[in-house]
Design an enzyme around this catalytic site. Structure first.
Site, PDB file in Angstrom:
ATOM      1  CB  THR A  48      -0.933   0.023   1.234  1.00  0.00           C
ATOM      2  OG1 THR A  48      -0.111  -0.181   2.399  1.00  0.00           O
ATOM      3  CG2 THR A  48      -1.974  -1.071   1.165  1.00  0.00           C
ATOM      4  N   GLY A  49       2.161   1.145   0.158  1.00  0.00           N
ATOM      5  CA  GLY A  49       3.019   2.337   0.208  1.00  0.00           C
ATOM      6  C   GLY A  49       3.220   2.944  -1.177  1.00  0.00           C
ATOM      7  CB  VAL A 105       8.179   2.035  -3.195  1.00  0.00           C
ATOM      8  CG1 VAL A 105       8.915   0.968  -3.987  1.00  0.00           C
ATOM      9  CG2 VAL A 105       9.046   3.290  -3.080  1.00  0.00           C
ATOM     10  NE  ARG A 139      -0.634   1.969   9.824  1.00  0.00           N
ATOM     11  CZ  ARG A 139       0.105   2.358   8.786  1.00  0.00           C
ATOM     12  NH1 ARG A 139      -0.465   2.867   7.719  1.00  0.00           N
ATOM     13  NH2 ARG A 139       1.413   2.265   8.806  1.00  0.00           N
ATOM     14  CB  SER A 140      -2.974  -1.717   4.776  1.00  0.00           C
ATOM     15  OG  SER A 140      -2.328  -0.508   5.002  1.00  0.00           O
ATOM     16  CB  CYS A 183      16.179   6.089  -4.974  1.00  0.00           C
ATOM     17  SG  CYS A 183      15.991   7.067  -3.491  1.00  0.00           S
ATOM     18  N   GLY A 196      11.394  10.951  -2.543  1.00  0.00           N
ATOM     19  CA  GLY A 196      12.356  10.055  -1.882  1.00  0.00           C
ATOM     20  C   GLY A 196      12.034   9.902  -0.407  1.00  0.00           C
ATOM     21  NE  ARG A 217      14.835  14.941   0.539  1.00  0.00           N
ATOM     22  CZ  ARG A 217      14.826  13.614   0.411  1.00  0.00           C
ATOM     23  NH1 ARG A 217      14.518  13.050  -0.740  1.00  0.00           N
ATOM     24  NH2 ARG A 217      15.141  12.849   1.425  1.00  0.00           N
ATOM     25  CG  HIS A 261      16.477  11.009  -6.133  1.00  0.00           C
ATOM     26  ND1 HIS A 261      15.375  11.726  -5.758  1.00  0.00           N
ATOM     27  CD2 HIS A 261      16.737  10.170  -5.090  1.00  0.00           C
ATOM     28  CE1 HIS A 261      14.980  11.338  -4.553  1.00  0.00           C
ATOM     29  NE2 HIS A 261      15.790  10.391  -4.129  1.00  0.00           N
ATOM     30  CG  ASN A 279      12.716   9.528  -6.633  1.00  0.00           C
ATOM     31  OD1 ASN A 279      12.471  10.297  -7.570  1.00  0.00           O
ATOM     32  ND2 ASN A 279      12.033   9.537  -5.527  1.00  0.00           N
TER      33      ASN A 279
HETATM   34  C1  2RA Z   1      15.648   9.689  -0.158  1.00  0.00           C
HETATM   35  N1  2RA Z   1      17.178   7.990  -0.945  1.00  0.00           N
HETATM   36  O1  2RA Z   1      15.628  10.166  -1.283  1.00  0.00           O
HETATM   37  C2  2RA Z   1      16.315   8.387   0.128  1.00  0.00           C
HETATM   38  C3  2RA Z   1      15.349   7.342   0.543  1.00  0.00           C
HETATM   39  N2  2RA Z   1      14.466   6.905  -0.444  1.00  0.00           N
HETATM   40  O2  2RA Z   1      15.152  10.234   0.804  1.00  0.00           O
END
Ligand code: 2RA
Length: 347
Positions: A11-12, A14, A39-40, A129, A160, A248, A255, A328
């Site tokens: 359910t996530g 990814v 819960r899912s 990723c 990510g 970020r 990414h 990603n």
């Molecule tokens: C991120 N690589 O982008 C890490 C975890 N998925 O936050």
């Protein structure tokens, strides 16, 4: 008979991409069983055109399963991957829990699929990723020129950090939209965004945040350490020099990585382009005059790593500078996991 596949963490965000890939790729599976936390349970998700019910992750849920793809937090993988493996299931795990264990292969099929052969614990790991996008471009260049060193800066998308990362970015963008003074006075973006930073350590809208993951040794972030350790393991270069700065950026998915790669022999930009043209899972996008370079808005939803801006370093004939972007959620997570599972299914 076709093998039975379990998707743990179905359910996530990814997990959702995994189900899309299972629906669109050549079908090699018999039963597909969806597992998740209590819960899912009972949720219905679409896969291969059918509605499947999510079952609870329990030891018995692995009965009859041949291969399981896990996308769950490290702590859940640490607990449950060995439970599945002990029941004869081959686990492909997308968490960081086992990646650096010497008896767990860390596999990128286009780069080191031979590592799959030796898996004494019945667990195979999927790379981070950021590592994944970069390694797809670097491995063919390593084969050509012999890699010695990587100096990297990442530009990592909000997804990510999961769906919460995407939601946080969009919420912040709507708070800052329209006010043209924002970003031109100290503190006014922080004020507009407010205290809800979601999974990030600072506002992401109208900003870049030079931090991803947790604090590791000597001021490095865990994400930077992962890039170093995983690149060494996948390429089989235990002494490779790697310095990374992970950042970020306000991008939803995709990414990107700016790479300065130093090799053992002299390089040419055209030789590098040729090596990348022939590499599986790579798309060369390198015509800056025409505005063609790798960017997340184009790479999102696609499978390959997009590579461009290839230049020989001005001051070192053995070094290349280049820029890579990859989705990603796909190659960086779900797709590579599915590819490994398909290789196992073919066994
Ligand atoms: C991120 N690589 O982008 C890490 C975890 N998925 O936050």
């Amino acid at each position: 008979a076709q093998p039975t596949l379990a998707v743990v963490g179905a359910t996530g965000s990814v997990g959702t991409v995994m189900l899309e890939l299972l629906s669109s790729r050549r079908n090699v599976w018999g039963e597909i069983r969806l597992l998740a936390s209590a819960r899912s349970v009972g949720k219905r998700l679409s896969c291969r055109g059918e509605q499947l019910t999510v079952h609870e992750l329990t030891a018995d849920a692995f009965d009859g399963v041949d291969i399981a793809m896990f996308d769950v937090p490290d702590t859940v993988s640490l607990e449950w991957a060995p439970v599945a493996a002990a029941r004869g299931v081959t686990v492909v795990d997308n968490s960081a829990a086992f990646r650096m264990e010497p008896d767990v292969p860390l596999v990128v099929p286009e780069v080191n699929k031979e590592a799959l052969r030796d898996r004494p614990r019945n667990i195979v790991s999927n790379a981070n990723c950021t590592t994944m996008a970069m390694i797809m471009a670097i491995a063919p260049l390593h084969r050509e020129y012999g890699l010695r060193e990587l100096v990297i800066a990442s530009y990592q998308a909000a997804s990510g950090a999961g769906q919460i990362g995407v939601d946080t970015l969009h919420d912040q963008l709507s708070k800052v939209a329209g006010d043209r003074l924002l970003g031109s006075r100290p503190g006014n973006v922080r004020q507009a965004v407010g205290d809800d930073l979601g999974p990030f350590s600072a506002p992401l809208a109208l900003n870049v945040v030079p931090w991803s993951g947790e604090l590791a040794a000597l001021g490095w972030s865990s994400e930077e350490m992962k890039l170093r350790a995983e690149s060494r393991k996948i390429l089989g270069l235990p002494a490779l020099k790697v310095s990374a700065t992970c950042v970020r950026v306000p991008v939803v998915t995709g990414h990107s990585i700016a790479v300065h790669a130093v090799f053992g022999s002299e390089v040419t930009a055209e030789g590098a382009r040729q090596a990348l043209r022939n590499a599986p899972g790579v798309i060369l996008v390198d015509d800056p005059e025409a505005g063609e370079f790798p960017m997340p808005i184009d790479a999102v939803g696609t499978d390959p790593s997009w590579v461009g801006r290839i230049r020989r370093a001005m001051d070192d004939p053995r070094a290349l500078d280049l820029f890579v972007t990859g989705d990603n959620m796909r190659k960086g997570a779900a797709l590579n996991t599915v590819q490994i599972a398909e290789l196992l299914a073919a066994e």
